[in-house]
Design a protein around this motif. Structure first.
Motif, PDB file in Angstrom:
ATOM      1  N   ILE A 208       0.855  -1.189   0.000  1.00 32.06           N
ATOM      2  CA  ILE A 208       0.000   0.000   0.000  1.00 32.06           C
ATOM      3  C   ILE A 208       0.892   1.241   0.000  1.00 32.06           C
ATOM      4  CG2 ILE A 208      -1.911   1.159   1.198  1.00 32.06           C
ATOM      5  CD1 ILE A 208      -2.512  -1.752   0.305  1.00 32.06           C
ATOM      6  N   PRO A 209       0.591   2.199  -0.880  1.00 35.86           N
ATOM      7  CA  PRO A 209       1.445   3.390  -0.902  1.00 35.86           C
ATOM      8  C   PRO A 209       1.291   4.233   0.361  1.00 35.86           C
ATOM      9  CG  PRO A 209      -0.436   3.679  -2.351  1.00 35.86           C
ATOM     10  CD  PRO A 209      -0.499   2.265  -1.850  1.00 35.86           C
ATOM     11  N   ASN A 210       2.381   4.857   0.789  1.00 35.19           N
ATOM     12  CA  ASN A 210       2.276   5.683   2.002  1.00 35.19           C
ATOM     13  C   ASN A 210       1.801   7.102   1.705  1.00 35.19           C
ATOM     14  OD1 ASN A 210       4.610   6.185   0.702  1.00 35.19           O
ATOM     15  ND2 ASN A 210       5.958   6.005   2.467  1.00 35.19           N
ATOM     16  N   VAL A 211       1.691   7.438   0.430  1.00 31.56           N
ATOM     17  CA  VAL A 211       1.089   8.722   0.054  1.00 31.56           C
ATOM     18  C   VAL A 211      -0.255   8.381  -0.614  1.00 31.56           C
ATOM     19  CG1 VAL A 211       1.329  10.767  -1.403  1.00 31.56           C
ATOM     20  CG2 VAL A 211       3.343   9.770  -0.306  1.00 31.56           C
ATOM     21  N   ALA A 212      -1.321   8.904  -0.029  1.00 31.87           N
ATOM     22  CA  ALA A 212      -2.659   8.488  -0.482  1.00 31.87           C
ATOM     23  C   ALA A 212      -2.895   8.759  -1.969  1.00 31.87           C
ATOM     24  CB  ALA A 212      -3.712   9.179   0.374  1.00 31.87           C
ATOM     25  N   GLU A 213      -2.395   9.899  -2.468  1.00 30.41           N
ATOM     26  CA  GLU A 213      -2.616  10.234  -3.877  1.00 30.41           C
ATOM     27  C   GLU A 213      -2.035   9.186  -4.806  1.00 30.41           C
ATOM     28  OE1 GLU A 213      -1.806  12.328  -1.630  1.00 30.41           O
ATOM     29  OE2 GLU A 213      -3.307  13.926  -1.743  1.00 30.41           O
ATOM     30  N   THR A 214      -0.954   8.549  -4.348  1.00 35.66           N
ATOM     31  CA  THR A 214      -0.328   7.520  -5.174  1.00 35.66           C
ATOM     32  C   THR A 214      -1.314   6.391  -5.463  1.00 35.66           C
ATOM     33  OG1 THR A 214       1.772   8.058  -4.181  1.00 35.66           O
ATOM     34  CG2 THR A 214       1.668   5.953  -5.286  1.00 35.66           C
ATOM     35  N   TYR A 215      -2.175   6.124  -4.486  1.00 35.10           N
ATOM     36  CA  TYR A 215      -3.188   5.077  -4.687  1.00 35.10           C
ATOM     37  C   TYR A 215      -4.082   5.442  -5.873  1.00 35.10           C
ATOM     38  CZ  TYR A 215      -7.278   2.149  -3.768  1.00 35.10           C
ATOM     39  OH  TYR A 215      -8.321   1.266  -3.901  1.00 35.10           O
ATOM     40  N   VAL A 216      -4.496   6.706  -5.888  1.00 33.54           N
ATOM     41  CA  VAL A 216      -5.378   7.158  -6.972  1.00 33.54           C
ATOM     42  C   VAL A 216      -4.659   7.031  -8.319  1.00 33.54           C
ATOM     43  CG1 VAL A 216      -6.708   9.114  -7.873  1.00 33.54           C
ATOM     44  CG2 VAL A 216      -6.581   8.729  -5.406  1.00 33.54           C
ATOM     45  N   HIS A 217      -3.375   7.400  -8.323  1.00 31.17           N
ATOM     46  CA  HIS A 217      -2.576   7.258  -9.543  1.00 31.17           C
ATOM     47  C   HIS A 217      -2.505   5.814  -9.993  1.00 31.17           C
ATOM     48  CE1 HIS A 217      -0.775  10.959 -10.637  1.00 31.17           C
ATOM     49  NE2 HIS A 217      -0.431  11.249  -9.392  1.00 31.17           N
ATOM     50  N   ARG A 218      -2.205   4.955  -9.019  1.00 33.05           N
ATOM     51  CA  ARG A 218      -2.028   3.544  -9.349  1.00 33.05           C
ATOM     52  C   ARG A 218      -3.298   2.948  -9.926  1.00 33.05           C
ATOM     53  NH1 ARG A 218       0.925   0.552  -4.300  1.00 33.05           N
ATOM     54  NH2 ARG A 218       2.965   1.553  -4.389  1.00 33.05           N
ATOM     55  N   ILE A 219      -4.410   3.150  -9.224  1.00 40.12           N
ATOM     56  CA  ILE A 219      -5.621   2.484  -9.704  1.00 40.12           C
ATOM     57  C   ILE A 219      -6.135   3.137 -10.987  1.00 40.12           C
ATOM     58  CG2 ILE A 219      -6.203   1.759  -7.334  1.00 40.12           C
ATOM     59  CD1 ILE A 219      -8.688   3.553  -7.597  1.00 40.12           C
ATOM     60  N   GLY A 220      -5.693   4.370 -11.206  1.00 41.17           N
ATOM     61  CA  GLY A 220      -6.058   5.043 -12.456  1.00 41.17           C
ATOM     62  C   GLY A 220      -5.417   4.414 -13.687  1.00 41.17           C
ATOM     63  N   ARG A 221      -4.519   3.473 -13.480  1.00 42.01           N
ATOM     64  CA  ARG A 221      -3.916   2.749 -14.603  1.00 42.01           C
ATOM     65  C   ARG A 221      -4.922   1.830 -15.260  1.00 42.01           C
ATOM     66  NH1 ARG A 221       0.039   5.417 -16.211  1.00 42.01           N
ATOM     67  NH2 ARG A 221       0.665   6.591 -14.399  1.00 42.01           N
ATOM     68  N   THR A 222      -5.971   1.501 -14.500  1.00 42.86           N
ATOM     69  CA  THR A 222      -7.006   0.671 -15.083  1.00 42.86           C
ATOM     70  C   THR A 222      -8.254   1.539 -15.250  1.00 42.86           C
ATOM     71  OG1 THR A 222      -8.309  -1.320 -14.804  1.00 42.86           O
ATOM     72  CG2 THR A 222      -7.661  -0.219 -12.783  1.00 42.86           C
ATOM     73  N   GLY A 223      -9.269   0.981 -15.879  1.00 43.39           N
ATOM     74  CA  GLY A 223     -10.505   1.741 -16.052  1.00 43.39           C
ATOM     75  C   GLY A 223     -10.311   2.978 -16.893  1.00 43.39           C
ATOM     76  N   ARG A 224      -9.352   2.911 -17.823  1.00 41.73           N
ATOM     77  CA  ARG A 224      -9.107   4.082 -18.669  1.00 41.73           C
ATOM     78  C   ARG A 224     -10.165   4.174 -19.765  1.00 41.73           C
ATOM     79  NH1 ARG A 224      -3.380   6.588 -18.956  1.00 41.73           N
ATOM     80  NH2 ARG A 224      -3.190   6.680 -16.705  1.00 41.73           N
ATOM     81  N   ALA A 225     -10.402   5.382 -20.182  1.00 42.41           N
ATOM     82  CA  ALA A 225     -11.302   5.646 -21.303  1.00 42.41           C
ATOM     83  C   ALA A 225     -12.596   4.854 -21.199  1.00 42.41           C
ATOM     84  CB  ALA A 225     -10.582   5.329 -22.617  1.00 42.41           C
TER      85      ALA A 225
END
Ligand code: AMP
Length: 376
Positions: free
Chosen positions: A321-338
């Motif tokens: 789990i990332p220790n910076v919360a925003e990183t989580y949003v970045h990571r999961i944003g790799r899926t569910g694109r377009a």
């Protein structure tokens, strides 16, 4: 809408095409014309909306126009960020979008020796991305001159405030010229933030976009509680049982990425690791194999994963789990694109509980708990 309709010029367009950007995001559509019009900007946008490009693209372009008219000397652009990680990411964005323009950019943050930073400053810098502490420190030592500044960006102002940097920000304002263009970005706009914006901006235009969590609706998220010891085997079982393929797996460290990729290989899952210690060639090769469907798992650290754009990637696993919360949003944003659907699975152990709490606060909801394996 495309980037050329936003009056983005050829060298920047070319860089955006290289980065695989096809169309501007909503915040870019709204912010770029305002900035190109040389107006101050108050923007409400979260990480993941494409906010960095929303300021980096037009600032690069304005600076390039300035350079055609006169010789530029001294630091022209200052971006203040609350964290070192964000500073690094923002600088990478400036470098990516400005790669055909020839400006010099650098990051400045504490926790590392100031010597190489001072040397780099002496060699000349056009665009500086800094956290407030080290910036003020070097300025008080008279090693930094911001008197030629034209463009000032405050990124993630609300986090800056949460982290107690408001006085530092005010001190920085005293070091930069009053005549400048200022851009102010914040994910939220409580009254203290508006007040701070009022002291920085002059007759700003305001733009806002929906938070990223709305795009995350199409990404289904799962939280799996696992002990640290059993994480590796749990991941293998999960990949087999749910027939997860292909999958992008995130680790926090380079060492962890290598170790996990080796473990997956041993357990019959074709995998490769990409991270900053690998050569560009090795990274590209791993990425190409993954895109071509020859690798089932790509294990990546956050920095290495930036810029990876894999169309139709359905699965993302947060092995750590990332220790910076925003990183989580970045990571999961790799899926569910377009508009495609995606699933983001987070494997969390006891020590990472606090990180999950931060993440849930940021995204404004609880990540549904699951134990996907029949045996667990
Ligand atoms: P940010 O909100 O600035 O942290 O950006 C989130 C992610 O979106 C980053 O990985 C960017 O590289 C990516 N990005 C930004 N603008 C675009 C665009 N117009 N098209 C595709 N990806 C983008």
């Amino acid at each position: 809408m495309n980037f050329s309709q936003l009056a983005v010029t050829a060298p920047v367009l070319r860089a955006l095409t290289d980065a695989g950007y096809v169309a501007p995001t909503p915040i870019q559509e709204k912010a770029i014309p305002v900035v190109l019009n040389r107006k101050d900007l108050l923007a409400c946008a979260q990480t993941g909306t494409g906010k960095t490009a929303a300021f980096a693209i037009p600032v690069l372009q304005l600076l390039s126009a300035d350079k055609e008219k006169q010789r530029l000397s001294g630091i022209q652009v200052l971006v203040l960020t609350p964290t070192r990680e964000l500073a690094i990411q923002v600088e990478e964005s400036f470098r990516d979008y400005g790669k055909y323009l020839g400006f010099k950019s650098m990051t400045l943050f504490g926790g590392v020796s100031q010597v190489p930073q001072v040397e780099q400053l002496k060699r000349g810098v056009d665009i500086l991305i800094a956290t407030p502490g080290r910036l003020l420190d070097l300025s008080s030592q008279r090693l930094l001159d911001l008197s030629k500044l034209r463009y000032f960006v405050l990124d993630e102002a609300d986090r800056m405030l949460d982290m107690g940097f408001v006085h530092d920000v005010k001190k920085v304002l005293k070091l930069i010229p009053a005549k400048r263009q200022s851009l102010f970005f914040s994910a939220t706009m409580p009254s203290e933030i508006r007040e701070l914006a009022g002291t920085i901006l002059s007759q700003p235009e305001t733009v806002a976009v929906d938070p990223v969590s709305s795009t995350a609706e199409i990404i289904s998220q799962e939280l799996h509680w696992v002990t640290k010891e059993e994480k590796k085997t749990y991941l293998c079982d999960l990949l087999h049982e749910r027939q997860i393929n292909p999958v992008l797996v995130f680790t926090r460290t380079k060492y962890g990425a290598d170790k996990l990729a080796r473990f997956l290989q041993k357990n019959g899952i074709s995998a490769a690791a990409i991270h900053g210690d690998k050569s560009q060639g090795a990274r590209q090769q791993a990425l190409n194999s993954f895109k071509a469907g020859k690798l089932r798992a790509l294990v990546a650290t956050d920095i290495a994963a930036r810029g990876i754009d894999i169309e139709e990637l359905q699965w993302v696993v947060n092995y750590e789990i990332p220790n910076v919360a925003e990183t989580y949003v970045h990571r999961i944003g790799r899926t569910g694109r377009a508009g495609a659907t995606g699933t983001a699975i987070s494997l969390c152990d006891q020590e990472e509980r606090a990180y999950i709490r931060d993440i849930e606060k940021l995204i404004g909801k609880k990540i549904p708990m699951k134990s996907a394996l029949a045996a667990v």
